[in-house]
Design an enzyme around this catalytic site. Structure first.
Site, short mmCIF file in Angstrom:
data_model
loop_
_atom_site.label_atom_id
_atom_site.label_comp_id
_atom_site.label_asym_id
_atom_site.label_seq_id
_atom_site.Cartn_x
_atom_site.Cartn_y
_atom_site.Cartn_z
N ASP A 67 47.72 -43.94 23.01
CA ASP A 67 46.68 -44.92 24.11
C ASP A 67 47.80 -44.98 25.28
O ASP A 67 48.76 -45.69 25.23
CB ASP A 67 46.51 -46.30 23.38
CG ASP A 67 45.83 -47.30 24.16
OD1 ASP A 67 45.82 -46.88 25.58
OD2 ASP A 67 45.32 -48.08 23.95
N VAL A 68 47.30 -44.43 26.60
CA VAL A 68 48.15 -44.44 27.54
C VAL A 68 48.59 -45.94 28.09
O VAL A 68 49.46 -46.03 28.98
CB VAL A 68 47.74 -43.56 28.70
CG1 VAL A 68 47.59 -42.22 28.18
CG2 VAL A 68 46.41 -44.03 29.36
N ASN A 93 45.68 -37.30 32.95
CA ASN A 93 44.32 -37.04 33.36
C ASN A 93 43.54 -38.14 32.78
O ASN A 93 42.65 -38.51 33.17
CB ASN A 93 44.00 -35.57 32.89
CG ASN A 93 42.52 -35.53 32.40
OD1 ASN A 93 41.80 -34.99 33.46
ND2 ASN A 93 41.94 -35.77 31.48
N TYR A 159 37.67 -48.67 40.16
CA TYR A 159 38.01 -47.34 40.03
C TYR A 159 38.88 -46.54 41.03
O TYR A 159 39.93 -46.03 41.21
CB TYR A 159 36.91 -46.34 39.51
CG TYR A 159 37.01 -45.07 39.52
CD1 TYR A 159 37.55 -44.76 38.02
CD2 TYR A 159 36.72 -44.16 40.28
CE1 TYR A 159 37.70 -43.10 37.79
CE2 TYR A 159 36.92 -42.73 40.19
CZ TYR A 159 37.49 -42.19 38.86
OH TYR A 159 37.62 -40.73 38.57
N LYS A 163 42.51 -45.32 41.82
CA LYS A 163 42.79 -43.80 42.03
C LYS A 163 43.65 -43.73 43.39
O LYS A 163 44.44 -42.74 43.71
CB LYS A 163 41.49 -42.97 42.08
CG LYS A 163 40.98 -42.88 40.99
CD LYS A 163 41.73 -41.93 39.78
CE LYS A 163 40.95 -41.68 38.60
NZ LYS A 163 41.73 -41.02 37.68
#
Ligand code: NAP
Length: 255
Positions: A67-68, A93, A159, A163
């Site tokens: 789990d990042v 990713n 989001y 990013k």
């Protein structure tokens, strides 16, 4: 691929979110270029499908739960996958999307998006580069951002912000880690049909977007193969802190 500047023979590569979509494609492309690939995510059954596909094609891969968003999970996953050794190439990713408008976004949703899309890449790259620096080995970090890291689309606030921050984090990492021989670059994909983007692309807004893409088509996974091989391999030795946009021209400021 052998004897090519894009060859990854002898390299250990980690792809987060490697069980589905773009991450699975990145894993398959780098395995075909000779890398031993570690695919990481929460759903191990999806990772196992990627590993089976890579092995069926004659490549080497292992599945590793991670789990990042969890520092402990990242540390344990590296230890389980490579022991005290190094990962030469990290592809950050893994990512999640959130739909609500900024006024309707709750704090939990905001935090979840930032944790997966921004904190996660930092945690994974930090663990990889600490190990590379200690072993005095060079490496590569590739962060998967988005054209929404620089362009704006209604309903993507958390989001897009994550990013955009990931692109700036890429530049910070590039500057801080150059001394260790680690290059850090990003890819900004346009629109590709995956679990994450498929629903939007099927919607009327998604279909309208197609008409605005200069090449008049969505991306197909192979459109990203050249960018990932370039940034993961020796071919990009003198590139760091950059971003390659792969979007059919969608994000160009057209007059
Ligand atoms: N598709 C597009 O058009 C597009 C465009 C621009 C950028 N991107 C970016 O490309 C990347 C891949 O997305 P995709 O489109 O291929 O969608 P996807 O198929 O949904 O892939 C996202 C992956 O991230 C993993 N993930 C999510 N949260 C995680 C966590 N906390 N820990 C570990 N893994 C986690 C998921 O696996 P588990 O759920 O099993 O953990 C999943 O495999 C994302 O960063 C996305 O933002 C996609």
């Amino acid at each position: 691929m052998k004897d090519s500047i894009f060859d990854l023979t002898g390299k250990t590569v980690m792809v987060t979110g490697g069980g589905t979509g773009l991450g699975r494609h990145f894993a398959e492309v780098m395995a075909a270029a000779g890398a031993r690939v570690i695919v990481c995510a929460r759903r191990v059954e999806k990772l196992t499908e990627t590993v089976s596909a890579i092995e069926a094609a004659g490549g080497q891969a292992v599945a590793q739960a991670m789990d990042v968003t969890s520092e402990d999970s990242v540390r344990e996953a590296f230890a389980a996958a490579v022991g005290d050794s190094v990962v030469d190439v990290v592809v950050n990713n893994a990512g999640v999307v959130a739909k609500p408008s900024l006024l309707d976004t709750d704090v939990e949703t905001w935090d979840n998006v930032q944790a997966a899309n921004l904190k996660g890449p930092w945690l994974v790259a930090r663990e990889a580069v600490r190990r590379l620096a200690a072993a005095e080995k060079p490496g590569r970090v590739v962060n998967i951002s988005s054209i929404l890291g620089s362009a704006v689309q209604k309903g993507t606030g958390p989001y897009s912000a994550s990013k955009a921050a990931l692109l700036h984090l890429t530049r910070n990492m590039a500057v801080e880690w150059a001394r260790y021989g680690v290059t850090v670059n990003a890819i900004a994909p346009g629109y590709y049909v995956t679990d994450l983007a498929g629903e939007f692309l099927e919607s009327p807004k998604g279909k309208a977007l197609l008409a605005r893409i200069p090449q008049r088509r969505l991306g197909v996974y192979d459109d990203l193969s050249g960018a990932i091989l370039l940034l993961a391999s020796d071919a990009s030795a003198y590139m760091t802190g950059t971003c390659i946009t792969v979007d059919g021209g969608l994000s160009l400021p057209i007059v």
